[in-house]
Write an enzyme that holds these catalytic residues in place. Structure first.
Site, PDB file in Angstrom:
ATOM      1  N   HIS A  26      -4.566 -68.844  26.661  1.00  0.00           N
ATOM      2  CA  HIS A  26      -4.375 -69.602  25.427  1.00  0.00           C
ATOM      3  C   HIS A  26      -3.200 -69.124  24.590  1.00  0.00           C
ATOM      4  O   HIS A  26      -3.100 -69.447  23.405  1.00  0.00           O
ATOM      5  CB  HIS A  26      -5.658 -69.626  24.588  1.00  0.00           C
ATOM      6  N   ASP A  36     -11.872 -68.953  15.329  1.00  0.00           N
ATOM      7  CA  ASP A  36     -12.367 -70.325  15.175  1.00  0.00           C
ATOM      8  C   ASP A  36     -12.711 -70.946  16.529  1.00  0.00           C
ATOM      9  O   ASP A  36     -13.595 -71.789  16.618  1.00  0.00           O
ATOM     10  CB  ASP A  36     -11.312 -71.191  14.480  1.00  0.00           C
ATOM     11  N   GLU A  52     -12.531 -70.627   4.688  1.00  0.00           N
ATOM     12  CA  GLU A  52     -11.222 -71.051   5.165  1.00  0.00           C
ATOM     13  C   GLU A  52     -10.746 -72.231   4.338  1.00  0.00           C
ATOM     14  O   GLU A  52     -11.547 -73.007   3.812  1.00  0.00           O
ATOM     15  CB  GLU A  52     -11.257 -71.451   6.650  1.00  0.00           C
TER      16      GLU A  52
END
Length: 499
Positions: free
Chosen positions: A88, A150, A260
């Site tokens: 990723h 997240d 957030e």
């Protein structure tokens, strides 16, 4: 690197065949089939493609040791080695053009390497394990890690090599602040266990170390009692000052468990508050047209069976302290696992896959007003240009407490007690990322010209001078640790720090 895939494989095979009476090396499986090479030259960003000579599939930590030792034993000089977890990275950071990519997931192909110690309240986890599996295994025992990302379909070793941030970090620090021990294979081919008191230079170097000093094969992660459910609110703001003041209030009193913020640049991004009412939709559309952006806070409070009777009142009291737009709040209830894994698995797409030219920054608190004027309100709305109608993005903006970060670790953050992150998570068609790259560069140039002292997170840096500027006062330590643990510059060439 080396001139051909065939020649480097001969080098690897020859080096791995070296034996002695005292020690017989393992032999990691190395594949050169098209599927393996494609996997080793691809990441989530889908922008950089560096073809390796081969992809190694280790069955044990010893295989990783032997691969790196084979690199050192090569008569033609060391070949590069890069560990790949879930792939990723977005700019080829886990690639090794002409070298060998280590598919770390192979370490867990026979069984999940997750061991939970309820007495010590920690989990020993293989570096290849995904956080989603750590979540499932620990919650089944009534415990859980305290700091997350997240997106939880990432490898443990991958996030710990960067920092690992989410809305819990204001209270618990990033994921690297919640590790007490590591097993690491260094760039010298040494297998070492390290902690704050045992081989501390390696321990602090590897955490946030961008893969430069060693490959994480095991991490001992702090656990706490797992919540059962969460109360979850999304609040809308038109005023930047109120938005940041409320976020800083929330991270100062620990009354919530997750905080957030998000930048709302169009009506689609405001759907949480407008889908139930045409009048609200028109009001929000008018506000966005007038000022370019709105802002939102997402906050969560955990609870369990013992606090279920009081959670609604506690949450209502918490919301009354905040200055969001009256009536623009959406509150839901979810299980803890549903919340932590809310993004789902993003790796199930079908070709052609999009590109993700992301930009992630840390911004000092003292600069956020100017940053808002120039970037959040001044630049992000330009992405609504019809010429860019095939691109979209999520823009996350929230604060951290610096005292939750350990400055001995390699990860770099601004030198202020409170700092913010901007995660500009762009998605474009496969070959459409260049205009967003220019946009990202404009943001960086704005910050540089105004002296805002931002730092890149998940950095995309190309020159040594820029890396020296990035690390600042830590550069000498980074150089020293590189000389100690990877003097031949074998590891993670895709970061482009030392090569």
């Amino acid at each position: 690197m080396h001139p051909s895939i065939l020649s480097i494989l001969i080098i690897i095979t020859t080096a791995l065949s070296i034996t002695s009476a005292a020690y017989k090396p393992a032999a990691p499986e190395i594949k050169t089939d098209p599927a393996s090479l494609s996997k080793g030259s691809t990441d989530y960003g889908n922008i950089v493609h560096e073809i390796p000579a081969g992809v190694a599939y280790p069955s044990s930590e010893k295989d990783v040791v032997e691969l790196i030792r084979a690199s050192h034993a090569s008569a033609e000089g060391p070949f590069a080695v890069a560990a790949r977890g879930r792939g990723h990275s977005v700019r080829g950071q886990a690639m090794a053009g002409g070298g060998v990519v280590v598919d770390m997931t192979a370490l867990g192909r026979e069984k999940k390497r997750i061991r939970i110690d309820l007495e010590g309240m920690y989990a020993d986890v293989g570096g290849e394990q995904l956080w989603i599996d750590v979540l499932r295994e620990t919650v089944a025992e009534g415990v859980a890690p305290v700091s997350w990302t997240d997106y939880v379909y990432l490898s443990v070793g991958g996030t710990l090599s960067n920092a690992g941030i989410s809305g819990q970090a204001f209270m618990h620090g990033p994921q690297i602040s919640n590790v007490v021990e590591l097993d690491v294979v260094t760039g010298k081919g040494e297998f070492m266990t390290c902690s704050r008191t045992r081989n501390p230079e390696l321990f602090f170097g590897v955490l946030g170390g961008l893969g430069q000093f060693g490959i994480i094969t095991r991490a001992r992660i702090i656990l706490d009692k797992a919540p059962i459910r969460v109360k979850w609110a999304k609040l809308l703001y038109s005023d930047f000052t109120a938005f940041t003041r409320d976020q800083e209030h929330l991270i100062s009193n620990n009354a919530s468990n997750y905080v957030e913020g998000f930048i709302v640049t169009n009506e689609n991004a405001a759907s949480d508050w407008t889908s139930s009412s045409p009048s609200r939709k028109s009001d929000v559309a008018a506000l966005i047209k007038k000022q370019g952006v709105l802002y939102s806070i997402e906050l969560v409070k955990y609870y369990d069976n013992y606090t279920a009777a009081t959670i609604d009142q506690e949450f209502e009291t918490l919301l009354k302290e905040l200055k969001y737009m009256s009536g623009y709040n959406v509150t839901t209830d979810a299980s803890f696992v549903e919340f932590i894994s809310r993004v789902g698995d993003l790796d199930n797409g079908t070709p052609p896959l999009p590109s993700h030219p992301w930009l992630n920054l840390f911004i000092p608190k003292s600069s956020i007003v100017e940053f808002n004027a120039g970037v959040l309100a001044g630049m992000l709305p330009k992405l609504n240009d019809p010429k860019l109608n095939e691109t979209f993005g999520i823009f996350i903006f929230y604060p951290f407490n610096r005292n939750k970060w350990d400055d001995r670790m390699t990860a770099v953050v601004p030198d202020e007690e409170v700092f913010y992150t901007l995660a500009a998570l762009h998605t474009t068609p496969q070959d459409g990322y260049k205009s967003i790259d220019e946009f990202n560069n404009d943001i960086l140039e704005f910050c540089k010209s105004r002296g805002l002292n931002v730092k890149q997170y998940l950095p995309n840096i190309k020159s040594k001078k820029e890396w020296i500027d990035h690390f600042g006062s830590k550069w000498e330590t980074v150089e020293k640790r590189k000389a100690m643990f990877d003097p031949e510059n074998i590891l993670s060439p895709g970061q482009r720090i030392f090569n």
